[in-house]
Design a protein around this motif. Structure first.
Motif, PDB file in Angstrom:
ATOM      1  N   VAL A 151       0.866  -1.182   0.000  1.00 40.31           N
ATOM      2  CA  VAL A 151       0.000   0.000   0.000  1.00 40.31           C
ATOM      3  C   VAL A 151       0.903   1.232   0.000  1.00 40.31           C
ATOM      4  O   VAL A 151       1.847   1.324   0.788  1.00 40.31           O
ATOM      5  CB  VAL A 151      -0.904   0.007   1.255  1.00 40.31           C
ATOM      6  CG1 VAL A 151      -1.707   1.291   1.328  1.00 40.31           C
ATOM      7  CG2 VAL A 151      -1.835  -1.199   1.242  1.00 40.31           C
ATOM      8  N   ALA A 152       0.618   2.180  -0.900  1.00 40.49           N
ATOM      9  CA  ALA A 152       1.438   3.399  -0.975  1.00 40.49           C
ATOM     10  C   ALA A 152       1.092   4.318   0.196  1.00 40.49           C
ATOM     11  O   ALA A 152      -0.073   4.393   0.620  1.00 40.49           O
ATOM     12  CB  ALA A 152       1.168   4.113  -2.293  1.00 40.49           C
ATOM     13  N   ASP A 153       2.103   5.022   0.714  1.00 42.66           N
ATOM     14  CA  ASP A 153       1.885   5.929   1.856  1.00 42.66           C
ATOM     15  C   ASP A 153       0.757   6.919   1.592  1.00 42.66           C
ATOM     16  O   ASP A 153       0.022   7.296   2.515  1.00 42.66           O
ATOM     17  CB  ASP A 153       3.176   6.714   2.156  1.00 42.66           C
ATOM     18  CG  ASP A 153       4.125   5.900   3.014  1.00 42.66           C
ATOM     19  OD1 ASP A 153       3.700   4.844   3.520  1.00 42.66           O
ATOM     20  OD2 ASP A 153       5.292   6.314   3.163  1.00 42.66           O
ATOM     21  N   ILE A 154       0.629   7.356   0.342  1.00 38.38           N
ATOM     22  CA  ILE A 154      -0.409   8.359   0.046  1.00 38.38           C
ATOM     23  C   ILE A 154      -1.796   7.828   0.397  1.00 38.38           C
ATOM     24  O   ILE A 154      -2.690   8.597   0.756  1.00 38.38           O
ATOM     25  CB  ILE A 154      -0.316   8.820  -1.436  1.00 38.38           C
ATOM     26  CG1 ILE A 154      -1.163  10.080  -1.681  1.00 38.38           C
ATOM     27  CG2 ILE A 154      -0.733   7.720  -2.400  1.00 38.38           C
ATOM     28  CD1 ILE A 154      -0.669  11.321  -1.047  1.00 38.38           C
ATOM     29  N   SER A 155      -1.973   6.506   0.352  1.00 38.22           N
ATOM     30  CA  SER A 155      -3.287   5.942   0.693  1.00 38.22           C
ATOM     31  C   SER A 155      -3.605   6.200   2.163  1.00 38.22           C
ATOM     32  O   SER A 155      -4.733   6.578   2.515  1.00 38.22           O
ATOM     33  CB  SER A 155      -3.306   4.436   0.435  1.00 38.22           C
ATOM     34  OG  SER A 155      -2.972   4.168  -0.902  1.00 38.22           O
ATOM     35  N   TYR A 156      -2.612   6.002   3.028  1.00 39.95           N
ATOM     36  CA  TYR A 156      -2.828   6.246   4.464  1.00 39.95           C
ATOM     37  C   TYR A 156      -3.057   7.744   4.718  1.00 39.95           C
ATOM     38  O   TYR A 156      -3.882   8.125   5.552  1.00 39.95           O
ATOM     39  CB  TYR A 156      -1.618   5.772   5.269  1.00 39.95           C
ATOM     40  CG  TYR A 156      -1.350   4.285   5.133  1.00 39.95           C
ATOM     41  CD1 TYR A 156      -2.288   3.348   5.550  1.00 39.95           C
ATOM     42  CD2 TYR A 156      -0.152   3.818   4.590  1.00 39.95           C
ATOM     43  CE1 TYR A 156      -2.049   1.992   5.436  1.00 39.95           C
ATOM     44  CE2 TYR A 156       0.095   2.462   4.473  1.00 39.95           C
ATOM     45  CZ  TYR A 156      -0.851   1.551   4.895  1.00 39.95           C
ATOM     46  OH  TYR A 156      -0.606   0.208   4.771  1.00 39.95           O
ATOM     47  N   ILE A 157      -2.301   8.566   4.005  1.00 46.43           N
ATOM     48  CA  ILE A 157      -2.449  10.023   4.162  1.00 46.43           C
ATOM     49  C   ILE A 157      -3.865  10.442   3.772  1.00 46.43           C
ATOM     50  O   ILE A 157      -4.513  11.257   4.448  1.00 46.43           O
ATOM     51  CB  ILE A 157      -1.362  10.729   3.300  1.00 46.43           C
ATOM     52  CG1 ILE A 157       0.019  10.529   3.951  1.00 46.43           C
ATOM     53  CG2 ILE A 157      -1.668  12.213   3.105  1.00 46.43           C
ATOM     54  CD1 ILE A 157       1.201  10.922   3.097  1.00 46.43           C
ATOM     55  N   MET A 158      -4.374   9.847   2.684  1.00 50.01           N
ATOM     56  CA  MET A 158      -5.741  10.179   2.250  1.00 50.01           C
ATOM     57  C   MET A 158      -6.772   9.721   3.276  1.00 50.01           C
ATOM     58  O   MET A 158      -7.774  10.399   3.510  1.00 50.01           O
ATOM     59  CB  MET A 158      -6.033   9.517   0.899  1.00 50.01           C
ATOM     60  CG  MET A 158      -5.274  10.141  -0.256  1.00 50.01           C
ATOM     61  SD  MET A 158      -5.880   9.530  -1.841  1.00 50.01           S
ATOM     62  CE  MET A 158      -5.153   7.916  -1.955  1.00 50.01           C
ATOM     63  N   LEU A 159      -6.520   8.576   3.899  1.00 50.59           N
ATOM     64  CA  LEU A 159      -7.478   8.087   4.911  1.00 50.59           C
ATOM     65  C   LEU A 159      -7.559   9.057   6.088  1.00 50.59           C
ATOM     66  O   LEU A 159      -8.636   9.297   6.643  1.00 50.59           O
ATOM     67  CB  LEU A 159      -7.077   6.688   5.387  1.00 50.59           C
ATOM     68  CG  LEU A 159      -7.303   5.556   4.381  1.00 50.59           C
ATOM     69  CD1 LEU A 159      -6.592   4.284   4.824  1.00 50.59           C
ATOM     70  CD2 LEU A 159      -8.798   5.281   4.192  1.00 50.59           C
ATOM     71  N   ALA A 160      -6.398   9.623   6.462  1.00 53.41           N
ATOM     72  CA  ALA A 160      -6.383  10.594   7.567  1.00 53.41           C
ATOM     73  C   ALA A 160      -7.181  11.843   7.181  1.00 53.41           C
ATOM     74  O   ALA A 160      -7.976  12.365   7.981  1.00 53.41           O
ATOM     75  CB  ALA A 160      -4.942  10.960   7.918  1.00 53.41           C
ATOM     76  N   ALA A 161      -7.005  12.305   5.952  1.00 55.14           N
ATOM     77  CA  ALA A 161      -7.747  13.484   5.489  1.00 55.14           C
ATOM     78  C   ALA A 161      -9.237  13.162   5.392  1.00 55.14           C
ATOM     79  O   ALA A 161     -10.095  13.979   5.772  1.00 55.14           O
ATOM     80  CB  ALA A 161      -7.213  13.929   4.125  1.00 55.14           C
ATOM     81  N   ALA A 162      -9.533  11.954   4.902  1.00 55.61           N
ATOM     82  CA  ALA A 162     -10.938  11.550   4.746  1.00 55.61           C
ATOM     83  C   ALA A 162     -11.637  11.510   6.102  1.00 55.61           C
ATOM     84  O   ALA A 162     -12.814  11.858   6.230  1.00 55.61           O
ATOM     85  CB  ALA A 162     -11.009  10.188   4.067  1.00 55.61           C
ATOM     86  N   ARG A 163     -10.896  11.113   7.146  1.00 59.98           N
ATOM     87  CA  ARG A 163     -11.481  11.079   8.493  1.00 59.98           C
ATOM     88  C   ARG A 163     -11.892  12.486   8.920  1.00 59.98           C
ATOM     89  O   ARG A 163     -12.984  12.691   9.443  1.00 59.98           O
ATOM     90  CB  ARG A 163     -10.453  10.479   9.472  1.00 59.98           C
ATOM     91  CG  ARG A 163     -10.903  10.352  10.890  1.00 59.98           C
ATOM     92  CD  ARG A 163     -12.053   9.393  11.089  1.00 59.98           C
ATOM     93  NE  ARG A 163     -11.728   8.022  10.695  1.00 59.98           N
ATOM     94  CZ  ARG A 163     -12.628   7.075  10.448  1.00 59.98           C
ATOM     95  NH1 ARG A 163     -13.922   7.339  10.566  1.00 59.98           N
ATOM     96  NH2 ARG A 163     -12.259   5.861  10.079  1.00 59.98           N
ATOM     97  N   ASP A 164     -11.024  13.460   8.673  1.00 62.50           N
ATOM     98  CA  ASP A 164     -11.357  14.856   9.013  1.00 62.50           C
ATOM     99  C   ASP A 164     -12.595  15.315   8.251  1.00 62.50           C
ATOM    100  O   ASP A 164     -13.459  15.999   8.807  1.00 62.50           O
ATOM    101  CB  ASP A 164     -10.175  15.778   8.652  1.00 62.50           C
ATOM    102  CG  ASP A 164      -9.114  15.798   9.744  1.00 62.50           C
ATOM    103  OD1 ASP A 164      -9.363  15.199  10.806  1.00 62.50           O
ATOM    104  OD2 ASP A 164      -8.054  16.403   9.528  1.00 62.50           O
ATOM    105  N   LEU A 165     -12.677  14.937   6.985  1.00 59.48           N
ATOM    106  CA  LEU A 165     -13.810  15.380   6.164  1.00 59.48           C
ATOM    107  C   LEU A 165     -15.096  14.662   6.586  1.00 59.48           C
ATOM    108  O   LEU A 165     -16.166  15.278   6.658  1.00 59.48           O
ATOM    109  CB  LEU A 165     -13.497  15.111   4.683  1.00 59.48           C
ATOM    110  CG  LEU A 165     -14.308  15.875   3.647  1.00 59.48           C
ATOM    111  CD1 LEU A 165     -14.325  17.377   3.923  1.00 59.48           C
ATOM    112  CD2 LEU A 165     -13.757  15.621   2.237  1.00 59.48           C
ATOM    113  N   ALA A 166     -14.973  13.370   6.915  1.00 58.47           N
ATOM    114  CA  ALA A 166     -16.152  12.594   7.306  1.00 58.47           C
ATOM    115  C   ALA A 166     -16.740  13.128   8.613  1.00 58.47           C
ATOM    116  O   ALA A 166     -17.953  13.046   8.847  1.00 58.47           O
ATOM    117  CB  ALA A 166     -15.791  11.117   7.452  1.00 58.47           C
TER     118      ALA A 166
END
Ligand SMILES: Cc1cc2nc3c(=O)[nH]c(=O)nc-3n(C[C@H](O)[C@H](O)[C@H](O)COP(=O)(O)OP(=O)(O)OC[C@H]3O[C@@H](n4cnc5c(N)ncnc54)[C@H](O)[C@@H]3O)c2cc1C
Length: 315
Positions: free
Chosen positions: A16-31
């Motif tokens: 899994v590319a690091d950017i995927s984890y970074i996006m999950l963190a951002a998605a949590r803030d947005l959710a």
């Protein structure tokens, strides 16, 4: 449309590319703002094991032999179907070769708005870079599914790890593909493998001439590291391609990344944002590299190199 935030999980060669984890963190803030769930979209073949530590509420897993390796064609078809069917509030893609390849086409194909180069989510606003990082913008979610491409630097990968999401298989339509992967070509072997170095002296256009690279080489030798570069230095033919860091170059995570005369364009940052300690040296106080650096010095790089060489030689 529902309130869920989708994240297209990027993975290459069973990692899994690091950017995927970074996006999950951002998605949590947005959710948290939309009141929906964070949903990972994982496409591949025999790849469901990669969902293991994603910090998502659930993962939709689309499996097909055509998705065993990334092709833009197959990803576009699979994702177009999932987005149309489920109408999430937003979908995150990496601002990477893979993500930008797919997100732009889907935006045009589905008639959906796209916000590019998102760095972070702040109070529900999408904070993103334009003009190579010189200007920051804030965007709202649109009244329809909003596509977002994400650059690293605003979150640590660890913030998107540590979950154990429920994995739900979903049907994906990957018929009528026009592109297939023929061969995976490994990058040419480098004189120095910059991905394995703990100390990197990174030079950008600010180095001015090929002859000046010698100064950076001397510094790297004294610090026990290697010299790498931004794209203009490599495009000039002053250093070989495997020394380039960024979107079209290498992904590096050294303990120390000393960026000398590098502005910090998103394409460069993509390759080095996860370095443990970034020290930026630039004469322009507004250079975007300072936004992601742990330490910054607004000085002439040649003055600093002279000073460091003298100090290290005396040590
Ligand atoms: C599709 C695509 C892919 C790309 N891929 C990559 C990639 O993989 N890697 C990459 O690096 N780029 C990539 N780029 C290019 C990227 O957009 C930038 O143009 C590039 O990173 C800029 O390099 P730079 O920071 O060295 O140069 P510049 O942006 O010109 O910055 C030079 C900096 O040096 C500073 N400076 C000048 N003199 C001094 C001095 N004496 N002392 C201190 N500071 C000084 C200036 O203030 C300036 O901030 C890509 C672009 C595209 C479109």
């Amino acid at each position: 449309m529902n309130n869920d935030i989708y994240v297209v999980i990027e993975h290459v060669r069973e990692q899994v590319a690091d950017i995927s984890y970074i996006m999950l963190a951002a998605a949590r803030d947005l959710a948290q703002e939309t009141g929906g769930e964070v949903v990972g979209i994982l496409l591949g073949q025999d790849a469901d094991g990669l969902a293991g530590d994603l910090a998502a509420d659930k993962v939709l897993y689309g499996e097909d032999p055509a998705l065993a390796e990334f092709t833009s064609d197959a990803y576009q078809n699979a994702l177009a179907g999932l987005i149309r069917e489920n109408a999430p509030r937003a979908v995150f893609f990496g601002s990477t070769t893979i993500g930008t390849d797919v997100a732009g086409v889907l935006s045009a194909r589905l008639g959906l708005p796209l916000v590019s180069s998102c760095l972070k989510i702040d109070d529900g606003m999408i904070v993103s870079q334009i003009c190579g990082g010189k200007i920051m913008t804030e965007s709202n979610l649109a009244d329809t599914t909003t596509l977002i491409t994400m650059i690293p630097g605003g979150y640590k990968p660890e913030e998107g790890q540590g979950g154990s999401p429920e994995v739900t298989p979903v049907a994906v339509d990957v018929a009528d593909l026009r592109v297939a992967l023929k061969e995976y070509i490994e990058p040419e072997v480098a004189d120095v493998d910059i991905t394995q170095e703990d100390v990197l002296i990174a030079i950008g256009r600010g180095i001015q001439t090929e002859d000046n690279i010698e100064l950076a080489e001397e510094l790297a030798e004294l610090l026990g590291g290697a010299v790498c570069a931004s794209r203009p230095v490599v495009d000039q033919g002053w250093l070989p391609t495997p020394r380039m860091v960024g979107k079209s170059g290498q992904l590096v995570k050294p303990k120390l990344y000393l960026a000398l005369g590098i502005s910090g364009a998103p394409e460069h940052v993509e390759g080095m944002a996860e370095a443990e300690n970034i020290i930026a040296v630039n004469i322009d106080p507004g250079a975007p590299i300072f936004d992601i650096a742990k330490y910054g010095a607004e000085v002439d790089l040649f003055d600093l190199i002279d000073y460091l060489l003298e100090a290290l030689e005396d040590a």
